[in-house]
Design an enzyme around this catalytic site. Structure first.
Site, PDB file in Angstrom:
ATOM      1  N   ASP A 142      -5.104  -7.222   5.652  1.00 12.64           N
ATOM      2  CA  ASP A 142      -6.352  -6.565   5.376  1.00 12.64           C
ATOM      3  C   ASP A 142      -7.507  -7.576   5.023  1.00 12.64           C
ATOM      4  O   ASP A 142      -8.631  -7.479   5.250  1.00 12.64           O
ATOM      5  CB  ASP A 142      -6.201  -5.604   4.238  1.00 12.64           C
ATOM      6  CG  ASP A 142      -7.346  -4.674   4.146  1.00 12.64           C
ATOM      7  OD1 ASP A 142      -8.301  -4.500   4.843  1.00 12.64           O
ATOM      8  OD2 ASP A 142      -6.918  -3.712   3.124  1.00 12.64           O
TER       9      ASP A 142
ATOM     10  N   LYS B  52       4.037 -15.099   1.812  1.00 16.92           N
ATOM     11  CA  LYS B  52       4.073 -15.831   0.346  1.00 16.92           C
ATOM     12  C   LYS B  52       5.645 -15.997   0.015  1.00 16.92           C
ATOM     13  O   LYS B  52       5.885 -15.750  -1.002  1.00 16.92           O
ATOM     14  CB  LYS B  52       3.113 -14.993  -0.580  1.00 16.92           C
ATOM     15  CG  LYS B  52       2.873 -15.585  -1.755  1.00 16.92           C
ATOM     16  CD  LYS B  52       1.917 -16.514  -1.720  1.00 16.92           C
ATOM     17  CE  LYS B  52       1.663 -17.375  -3.131  1.00 16.92           C
ATOM     18  NZ  LYS B  52       0.775 -18.546  -2.899  1.00 16.92           N
TER      19      LYS B  52
ATOM     20  N   TYR C 109       0.874  -1.242   0.062  1.00 16.71           N
ATOM     21  CA  TYR C 109       0.116   0.056   0.019  1.00 16.71           C
ATOM     22  C   TYR C 109       1.017   1.358  -0.073  1.00 16.71           C
ATOM     23  O   TYR C 109       0.383   2.484  -0.329  1.00 16.71           O
ATOM     24  CB  TYR C 109      -1.038   0.032   1.182  1.00 16.71           C
ATOM     25  CG  TYR C 109      -2.069  -1.087   1.389  1.00 16.71           C
ATOM     26  CD1 TYR C 109      -2.406  -2.031   0.136  1.00 16.71           C
ATOM     27  CD2 TYR C 109      -2.779  -1.326   2.325  1.00 16.71           C
ATOM     28  CE1 TYR C 109      -3.331  -2.750   0.055  1.00 16.71           C
ATOM     29  CE2 TYR C 109      -3.765  -2.195   2.318  1.00 16.71           C
ATOM     30  CZ  TYR C 109      -3.963  -2.796   1.265  1.00 16.71           C
ATOM     31  OH  TYR C 109      -5.073  -4.016   1.159  1.00 16.71           O
TER      32      TYR C 109
ATOM     33  N   ASP D 256      -2.212 -18.185   1.129  1.00 19.95           N
ATOM     34  CA  ASP D 256      -3.703 -18.748   0.222  1.00 19.95           C
ATOM     35  C   ASP D 256      -3.871 -19.825   1.256  1.00 19.95           C
ATOM     36  O   ASP D 256      -4.875 -20.212   1.544  1.00 19.95           O
ATOM     37  CB  ASP D 256      -2.967 -19.354  -1.058  1.00 19.95           C
ATOM     38  CG  ASP D 256      -1.547 -19.896  -1.102  1.00 19.95           C
ATOM     39  OD1 ASP D 256      -0.849 -19.652  -0.172  1.00 19.95           O
ATOM     40  OD2 ASP D 256      -1.259 -20.571  -2.258  1.00 19.95           O
TER      41      ASP D 256
ATOM     42  N   ASP E  86     -10.958  -9.305   7.272  1.00 24.20           N
ATOM     43  CA  ASP E  86     -12.161  -9.235   6.811  1.00 24.20           C
ATOM     44  C   ASP E  86     -12.940 -10.703   6.860  1.00 24.20           C
ATOM     45  O   ASP E  86     -14.028 -11.091   7.092  1.00 24.20           O
ATOM     46  CB  ASP E  86     -12.275  -8.681   5.452  1.00 24.20           C
ATOM     47  CG  ASP E  86     -12.611  -7.130   5.429  1.00 24.20           C
ATOM     48  OD1 ASP E  86     -12.135  -6.411   6.470  1.00 24.20           O
ATOM     49  OD2 ASP E  86     -13.254  -6.628   4.514  1.00 24.20           O
TER      50      ASP E  86
END
Ligand code: NAD
Length: 355
Positions: free
Chosen positions: A244, A188, A142, A220, A248
């Site tokens: 993030d 990752k 970001y 994942d 959620d």
């Protein structure tokens, strides 16, 4: 009487509705615990842009830095989606986090016993879930440079420095020490160089916390494991974008995104805010769930002000309201005895604060 300076940033969409309810509950608890609050309202997001031409006016940064803590609603909405990137509400929020140096975003996901049926997963999978996502908040993709776009290409860069990883890893291990002493670091590393550095660095920091069990998981797989068996997690340590998304996802273990609070902390002033956005689809209807914001106010009392007894009182009042069957619209199908508005839910919780 002790009085705390709280910066209130209500923001856009449902922001003002939910922050007003948190203030109602804060005032109720303060009255019983012998302290008070001085609130200062500050502008951010689309509303700030409309009034000042800037989604993050400088007075907001200085007002926040001059307070004991920031209670934040949410920003954003379609009205501002076509502005140039730096004028958009979301850019204001990212800049705000950077200016305050709040590098650690703590997102607890706790399933209330009263709401096990509200989850989209089976009750036996979610009952008893109590995990904490520790998300790095002011680095990663970001913020990384270079970024940009032209007509046919868009690009962002995921960057983490060793120092940034060390800092957030210490935070996660310290939190794990006060919980069940397990950290699962999510990355990752099978594909991304930045994740390889992340993994190596977390391993190094872990040596300083021999009591904490460290595991690693690819993001994942983590997304899948969170749905398969969420109780395996205690502290989930991860970077900005993965955290993030995973937090959620974790919200649906609990039944509604309108329930999940968060604390964004660093070396200066902390920001306490629900994990959800400004929910423009339900703004102004009085149906938003204020519990995430009220629970964020409880985190503020605990982490920023050290008022643990007051925080316990808020947490107990939220539980009691749910136990008595009060539900906002988002949870209306789940064991509701009475469906209430945003403001009714705030008043019920405020009334349930124990003397
Ligand atoms: P959102 O979280 O605002 O809403 C997603 C869905 O959840 C919507 O259906 C909404 O009605 C529902 N919801 C959210 N909060 C709720 C609550 N308290 N009670 C009941 N239902 C609730 O996410 P979105 O729709 O992707 O984004 C809307 C705007 O919010 C965008 O402009 C986005 O950029 C912004 N946003 C801001 C923040 C923030 O301020 N921290 C975070 C995420 C998104």
């Amino acid at each position: 009487m002790k009085s705390y300076k709280i910066a209130l940033i209500k923001g856009d969409g449902i922001g003002p509705e939910i922050v007003d309810e948190a203030v109602k509950v804060l005032d109720a608890v303060a009255a019983h615990c012998g302290f008070g609050f001085q609130y200062e309202e500050l502008l951010m997001g689309g509303t700030a842009y409309d009034i000042t031409g800037d989604p993050l006016p400088q007075e907001t940064v200085s007002g926040a830095l001059n307070s004991d803590a920031v209670l934040f609603g949410a920003i954003g909405g379609e009205k501002w989606d076509n502005l140039p990137r730096e004028k958009r509400p979301e850019s204001g929020l990212l800049r705000f986090r950077k200016e305050l140096g709040v590098y650690a975003n703590l997102r607890p996901a706790v399933v209330y016993d009263e709401l096990v049926n509200a989850s989209s997963l089976k009750p036996e999978i979610v009952s008893g879930v109590d995990l904490m996502v520790v998300r790095e908040l002011i680095g990663g993709i970001y913020f990384g440079e270079p970024k940009g776009r032209d007509e046919n290409k868009g690009w962002n860069t995921m960057v983490y420095t060793r120092d940034e990883i060390v800092r957030i890893a210490h935070h996660a291990f310290k939190i794990a020490m006060s919980r069940n002493k397990r950290v699962c670091s999510i990355d990752k590393a099978n594909v991304l160089d930045v994740s390889q550095l992340w993994r190596e660095t977390v391993e190094e920091v872990a040596k300083e916390y021999p009591e904490v069990e460290l595991t690693h998981m690819y993001v994942d797989n983590a997304a899948m494991q969170l749905i398969r068996d969420p109780k395996q997690f205690d502290v989930m340590l991860t970077g900005n974008i993965f955290g993030d998304i995973l937090s959620d996802e974790a919200s649906m273990l609990c039944g509604s995104i309108g329930l999940l609070p968060s604390a964004s902390v660093g070396d200066k002033i902390g920001v306490y805010e629900p994990i959800h956005g400004s929910a423009p689809d339900i703004a102004g209807q009085g149906i938003a769930n204020p519990i995430a914001t009220i629970a964020s106010a409880s985190m503020m009392l605990r982490f920023a002000l050290g008022e643990n007894e007051a925080a316990d009182k808020i947490d107990a009042a939220i539980k009691r309201a749910l136990k008595e069957g009060y539900r906002t619209q988002d949870l209306a199908q789940f064991d509701a005895k009475e469906v209430c508005s945003t403001s009714e839910m705030g008043s019920i919780i405020a009334n349930y604060i124990e003397k």
